[in-house]
Design an enzyme around this catalytic site. Structure first.
Site, mmCIF file in Angstrom:
data_model
loop_
_atom_site.group_PDB
_atom_site.id
_atom_site.type_symbol
_atom_site.label_atom_id
_atom_site.label_comp_id
_atom_site.label_asym_id
_atom_site.label_seq_id
_atom_site.Cartn_x
_atom_site.Cartn_y
_atom_site.Cartn_z
ATOM 1 N N LEU A 62 0.816 -1.229 0.000
ATOM 2 C CA LEU A 62 0.000 0.000 0.000
ATOM 3 C C LEU A 62 0.846 1.275 0.000
ATOM 4 O O LEU A 62 0.595 2.200 0.759
ATOM 5 C CB LEU A 62 -0.975 0.014 1.193
ATOM 6 C CG LEU A 62 -2.275 -0.761 0.957
ATOM 7 C CD1 LEU A 62 -2.143 -2.226 1.284
ATOM 8 C CD2 LEU A 62 -3.395 -0.169 1.779
ATOM 9 N N GLY A 85 -0.550 2.051 -3.913
ATOM 10 C CA GLY A 85 -1.870 1.417 -3.983
ATOM 11 C C GLY A 85 -2.766 1.891 -2.844
ATOM 12 O O GLY A 85 -2.268 2.377 -1.824
ATOM 13 N N TYR A 134 14.208 2.659 -14.321
ATOM 14 C CA TYR A 134 12.957 1.884 -14.287
ATOM 15 C C TYR A 134 12.921 0.876 -15.429
ATOM 16 O O TYR A 134 12.625 -0.307 -15.231
ATOM 17 C CB TYR A 134 11.765 2.848 -14.361
ATOM 18 C CG TYR A 134 10.437 2.176 -14.603
ATOM 19 C CD1 TYR A 134 9.758 1.540 -13.574
ATOM 20 C CD2 TYR A 134 9.851 2.181 -15.876
ATOM 21 C CE1 TYR A 134 8.527 0.926 -13.804
ATOM 22 C CE2 TYR A 134 8.626 1.576 -16.109
ATOM 23 C CZ TYR A 134 7.970 0.942 -15.081
ATOM 24 O OH TYR A 134 6.765 0.337 -15.300
HETATM 25 N N1 NAD Z 1 0.534 2.193 -15.773
HETATM 26 C C1 NAD Z 1 1.169 1.868 -16.894
HETATM 27 O O1 NAD Z 1 0.871 2.428 -17.959
HETATM 28 C C2 NAD Z 1 2.238 0.798 -16.900
HETATM 29 C C3 NAD Z 1 2.975 0.607 -18.058
HETATM 30 C C4 NAD Z 1 3.937 -0.384 -18.101
HETATM 31 C C5 NAD Z 1 4.140 -1.194 -16.989
HETATM 32 N N2 NAD Z 1 3.433 -0.982 -15.861
HETATM 33 C C6 NAD Z 1 3.670 -1.862 -14.713
HETATM 34 O O2 NAD Z 1 2.432 -2.418 -14.316
HETATM 35 C C7 NAD Z 1 2.434 -2.620 -12.906
HETATM 36 C C8 NAD Z 1 1.257 -1.898 -12.271
HETATM 37 O O3 NAD Z 1 1.388 -0.498 -12.534
HETATM 38 P P1 NAD Z 1 0.323 0.571 -12.034
HETATM 39 O O4 NAD Z 1 0.267 1.629 -13.049
HETATM 40 O O5 NAD Z 1 -0.900 -0.135 -11.610
HETATM 41 O O6 NAD Z 1 1.097 1.183 -10.779
HETATM 42 P P2 NAD Z 1 0.638 1.367 -9.271
HETATM 43 O O7 NAD Z 1 1.732 2.196 -8.654
HETATM 44 O O8 NAD Z 1 -0.758 1.839 -9.188
HETATM 45 O O9 NAD Z 1 0.707 -0.107 -8.696
HETATM 46 C C9 NAD Z 1 1.861 -0.668 -8.115
HETATM 47 C C10 NAD Z 1 1.441 -1.367 -6.823
HETATM 48 O O10 NAD Z 1 2.591 -1.968 -6.234
HETATM 49 C C11 NAD Z 1 2.565 -1.730 -4.838
HETATM 50 N N3 NAD Z 1 3.940 -1.751 -4.337
HETATM 51 C C12 NAD Z 1 4.924 -0.833 -4.562
HETATM 52 N N4 NAD Z 1 6.046 -1.183 -3.914
HETATM 53 C C13 NAD Z 1 5.775 -2.350 -3.279
HETATM 54 C C14 NAD Z 1 6.543 -3.210 -2.448
HETATM 55 N N5 NAD Z 1 7.814 -2.915 -2.122
HETATM 56 N N6 NAD Z 1 5.954 -4.310 -1.979
HETATM 57 C C15 NAD Z 1 4.660 -4.615 -2.272
HETATM 58 N N7 NAD Z 1 3.888 -3.849 -3.055
HETATM 59 C C16 NAD Z 1 4.446 -2.727 -3.557
HETATM 60 C C17 NAD Z 1 1.907 -0.362 -4.692
HETATM 61 O O11 NAD Z 1 1.367 -0.127 -3.400
HETATM 62 C C18 NAD Z 1 0.837 -0.415 -5.769
HETATM 63 O O12 NAD Z 1 -0.367 -0.943 -5.288
HETATM 64 C C19 NAD Z 1 3.777 -2.140 -12.406
HETATM 65 O O13 NAD Z 1 4.656 -3.242 -12.348
HETATM 66 C C20 NAD Z 1 4.227 -1.176 -13.469
HETATM 67 O O14 NAD Z 1 5.623 -1.045 -13.503
HETATM 68 C C21 NAD Z 1 2.489 0.012 -15.781
#
Ligand code: NAD
Length: 307
Positions: free
Chosen positions: A35, A38, A143
């Site tokens: 969280l 999130g 990243y």
């Molecule tokens: N949003 C995009 O367009 C996009 C594009 C390419 C890749 N991604 C990848 O998709 C995934 C989800 O992205 P998103 O946009 O939903 O991001 P987001 O930041 O909303 O979700 C990431 C989640 O990971 C949790 N988190 C972070 N560090 C943590 C830790 N140390 N331990 C446990 N939980 C942890 C956060 O609390 C969050 O709920 C990620 O891996 C991101 O890199 C997203």
């Protein structure tokens, strides 16, 4: 057959939609999330939450107690800008955290892992567009490098321990629950500001193009990938680039926004023109875009109006 699925990052933007899709098809679902970005309000009421950091020993305990068949790994430090500011923390969460999770998956006898990689950052500036999976990986941010490392770990765990792992190279995902106050997610940011009648800033000329896919279409790709036994790499993309200026005009039209945007210098590490070729995913797993951009923008705006 009821499947047991664990979703890391399951209260984040994309992860919470993956959880909703799994619950909707009748799976038994757990979320592993610390969280940080999130939010608890994104937790599907039918899912069990393990509030655990990906880097800790509690990850193995959570997997031993829930015993998932499938793990969807979306938990991450998910911001390019943060990774440029703090590349060590980015690597700790995205590389060390991924290795820790994969080790726990082997220990718990997980059948399949599906990993959220990033099409927009692992390729850097591709030689040809739309970019296919066989293009060289030349990340331009810490990243992007951590996502390449995550994919390599997935491959290594497949070779060494027989853990089946598929990497999905995601496009620019948009839709409900994307943080409109964050630094990524141009559609959520523009949409929220336009609805409040606030000024909107475009970084660079606005001619830069990205491949935008609605979050429910992306969530479906995760479910499809989990059903395949072998390890794979797939782009999740529409193959079409849309400029920031086009998004600005479409959203301004849909919200009745009349102000002109202001401009600031382009961000370092930003790729200028990008689209992802999703042919492999379409041909092998039958994935399709069901929500075209115009409809996705309307759905996103209506969720922003309600929040
Ligand atoms: N949003 C995009 O367009 C996009 C594009 C390419 C890749 N991604 C990848 O998709 C995934 C989800 O992205 P998103 O946009 O939903 O991001 P987001 O930041 O909303 O979700 C990431 C989640 O990971 C949790 N988190 C972070 N560090 C943590 C830790 N140390 N331990 C446990 N939980 C942890 C956060 O609390 C969050 O709920 C990620 O891996 C991101 O890199 C997203």
């Amino acid at each position: 057959m009821i499947q047991r699925a664990l979703v890391t990052g399951g209260v984040g933007f994309i992860g919470s939609h993956v959880v909703d899709a799994l619950v909707a098809r009748g799976d038994s679902v757990a979320v592993l999330d610390v969280l940080s970005t999130g939010r608890h309000q994104n937790l599907n009421p039918k899912a069990t939450l393990f509030q655990v950091d990906l880097r800790g020993d509690e990850v193995a305990d959570a997997l031993q107690s829930f015993h998932p068949d499938v793990v969807f790994h979306l938990g991450a430090q998910s911001s390019v800008v943060v990774s440029l500011r703090d590349p060590v923390q980015d690597a700790e969460i995205n590389v060390v955290g991924t290795a820790n999770l994969l080790r726990a998956c082997v220990g718990a006898g997980v059948r399949k892992v599906v990993f959220a990689s990033s099409g927009g950052t692992v390729y850097g500036e591709p030689d040809t567009l739309p970019c296919a999976e066989d293009q060289p990986l030349r990340p331009r941010s810490p990243y992007g490098a951590s996502k390449v490392a995550g994919e390599a770990l997935l491959q290594a765990f497949s070779a060494s321990f027989g853990l089946s792992g598929t990497a999905l190279r995601l496009p620019n995902v948009y839709g409900p629950r994307q943080d409109p106050n964050g630094e990524a997610g141009v559609i959520a940011i523009f949409g929220a500001r336009m609805l409040r009648g606030e000024p909107v800033t475009i970084f660079g000329t606005g001619a830069q193009e990205k491949d935008y896919v609605y979050v429910e279409d992306v969530a479906r790709a995760f479910l499809l990938a989990s059903e395949e036994a072998e390890s794979q790499v797939y782009n999740v993309g529409s193959g079409v680039g849309t400029s920031v200026n086009t998004l600005f005009s479409s959203l301004a039209h849909l919200t009745g926004y009349a102000l002109q945007p202001s401009h600031e210098p382009a961000r370092p590490g930003d790729v200028f023109k990008f689209s992802l070729d999703g042919t492999r995913l379409r041909q092998r797993l039958g994935w399709r875009i069901r929500v075209p951009l115009e409809e996705g923008l309307r759905k996103t705006l209506s969720s922003l109006r309600g929040s």
